[in-house]
Design an enzyme around this catalytic site. Sequence first.
Site, short mmCIF file in Angstrom:
data_model
loop_
_atom_site.label_atom_id
_atom_site.label_comp_id
_atom_site.label_asym_id
_atom_site.label_seq_id
_atom_site.Cartn_x
_atom_site.Cartn_y
_atom_site.Cartn_z
N LYS A 254 45.82 46.93 58.54
CA LYS A 254 46.16 48.25 58.00
C LYS A 254 47.36 48.87 58.74
CE LYS A 254 43.85 52.29 56.08
NZ LYS A 254 42.58 53.02 55.93
N MET B 48 23.56 22.47 30.09
CA MET B 48 23.93 21.22 30.74
C MET B 48 22.86 20.78 31.74
SD MET B 48 26.05 18.80 30.72
CE MET B 48 27.75 19.06 30.22
N GLU C 84 36.16 41.55 42.55
CA GLU C 84 37.30 40.78 43.04
C GLU C 84 37.30 39.35 42.52
OE1 GLU C 84 35.43 42.73 44.92
OE2 GLU C 84 36.75 44.16 45.93
N PHE D 240 34.06 48.24 60.68
CA PHE D 240 33.61 48.40 59.30
C PHE D 240 34.48 47.58 58.34
CE2 PHE D 240 33.79 50.77 55.22
CZ PHE D 240 32.50 50.50 54.81
N GLN D 241 33.86 46.80 57.51
CA GLN D 241 34.52 45.93 56.53
C GLN D 241 35.50 44.96 57.18
OE1 GLN D 241 35.93 48.35 53.19
NE2 GLN D 241 33.95 48.02 52.18
#
Lengths: 580, 195
Positions: free
Chosen positions: A181, A495, A69, A131-132
């Site tokens: 959902k 760097m 993502e 969940f999630q």
Amino acid sequence: MITTEATEDKAAAAAKVTINITGSEAVLKALITEDVKTIFGYPGGAIMPIYDALYDYNDRLKHILVRHEQGAIHAAQGFARSSGEVGIVFATSGPGATNLVTGLADAMIDSTPLVCITGQVFAHLLGSDAFQETDIINITTPVTKWNYQITDPSEIPSVLAKAFYIAKTGRPGPVLIDITKNAQLQKFDYEGYTKCDHIRSYRPKPIIRKEPIIEAASLINAAKKPFVIFGQGVILGSAENEFKAFIEKGGFPAAWTILGMSAIPTDHPLAVGMLGMHGNYAPNVFTNDCDVLIAIGMRFDDRVTGRLDKYAKQAKIIHLDIDPSEIDKNVKTEISIWGDCKETLPLLTKLIEEKQHTEWLNEFRKLEAKEVEVVINDELNPTTEKLSMGEVIKTINEITKGDAILVTDVGQHQMITCRYAKYSKSRSNITSGGLGTMGFALPAAIGAKFGAPDRTVIAIIGDGGIQMTIQELGTIMQSKINVKIVILNNEFLGMVRQWQQLFHEKRYSFVDITSPDYVQVAKGYYISGNKISKREELIDAITTMLNHDGSYLLEIMVGKENNVFPMVPQGCSVSEIRLK
Amino acid sequence: MKQEYTITVYTENQVGLLNRIAIIFSRRKINVESLNTSPTEVESVHRFTIVIDETEEVVKKLCRQIEKQVDVLKAYYNTNEEIIWQELALYKVPTDVIAEEVKVERLLREHGASAVVIRKDYTVFQVSGHREETENLIKVLEPYGLIEFVRSARVAIIKDSNGFHEKLKEFEHQQPREEVIENEYLNKGQTIFTM
């Protein structure tokens, strides 16, 4: 197809005819009406209804399946930066949503317009540690311009209309819409989609007040050593022409911030280079020598200002910005002009006298010559055995004639690219400026190519950054997009190593990074590639890369312990810039 | 110079906005002395009253950051001289001690307190006023076995304010007008009312 859809929607709205559709369909209808063509995303449990609806909209909305993502959101950023349109991201709840956080923070600080849509667990499960489930609204509050959770499908059209309006107007920024959902699944009476053009509590830009513009003009007209510094505001406001007209009429030397770069061609006669820590010598030195400093669409980041109490103290400062919270935030201004620079600049241009500051400009050229002598010559025409990053960029400039979009990651290669790249068009320099996100370049280059399909897109990445998001080679493979990847490999996190060398007695703590065989890795993704380390191979290798039909990865071994100079060491004033 | 400032924020009534405003302070490690949310004279517009101890420069920047939030209509800041403010405090003390050792009436009179509840076992007093006033009564009641004390957040009225009805009309215009551009202070020298 799209117009039919939009017309149908409008007709339905006018006739107050409602159609019964799911929340998911309403999301996609909103995107189509907003003229979205490309979505970067990754499916998952809580966003499945939207993906299910997308199955039927495949002909109108192109979805790019990324590999992570974070890749999706950086790609959307690259898309927005190259095209000027809003970047769209789909991600699922929980880890899908939290993986967006870095990109949101990056887009927030670099003012990139995004609309991110995340799935969320059913409304009745909110707060139950389902969940999630994660509280993505609260997690993303400090890194979004606006965010909102939808639990009822009937909210979808109006909230998405607001989201687009907020993301792209005023000072642009990322917006996150979290949709439970059940709201995606439930049907509701859809009355059509109306674009938002007003929110009473939100003022994207003011009407312009004349008084400060008149005052600014008289200050500018009296100036002996006026100096213009500009940022991404010029590009975001599509004010490149207005800006050019302004500096050309007044004959002002103009320097860019890293994000303002490419707003005017780098070889413009009034261009004097880049500001900041690794910027050019003259603009940094003369910040503390000019009498009127005109700052346009920039926010006086600490990397630009160096030590604040020694920043342009001798100068009267005029600040033009669309975001009033930036005015007087870091640097006290004499005159502030709040507004869209596309509107304010022409008004100011009208009032200023036509002038040429030849002598003053020559002073810049003199210091520039010194910088060429002490730093630039060695970087662009090195006598060392190993290649330098600078000569790679120089070669790219010569072959592309400054027409390519260069997408950089973060670190030495980024500074070298921004110092030496030549650009002829706006929206050519895409980099993670404010947040400094390693791993930005590869996915952002993918997005940039989708946003500007007719242009050559070259990602320039260090051996550290490429390994942070290397999985997006998979996205390139699957979407068959044509992105050129140049890895400047110095076998160090360069760097950090440079700072350890200069400020930590060469205690090289964990900067020695090993690399896989990138050409083999690319081959594994069916992407052609090559690796070079010799000067005589450079031109051929870059030409081959650019002529190759499709994506190409070119690894270039460069000097291990080269440093980026000039440098304004932290805690020093800009005029204390070191040439070596 | 640091001093007490009262920030008044007019907002939409939006879930999550409290967090958005609160993190503006916490991100900068600024302690919020008091925070109150309340409805306003205008339906659907909410009002936050926030007290912090800071310099004017910091407060000004904070107000700009607050006003930058999409759901915020307006943010003002004022010194204590520019506002009328009150805090409400409740004190629970054992009724028998109070009845035996101090005259309730005297307490009520001297501290402007009123008894909210008088039961056999305890009495609850209420005082509204400035911080010092409510704190004074704690000192007075402590020797008599103060059981519980609680004080509300500050609520404040800006002396020079004409309320939010007119302002809101400006905000509701599609096109911004000159009037809303002043984003700093209310005009001084208008109707001033004091208690």
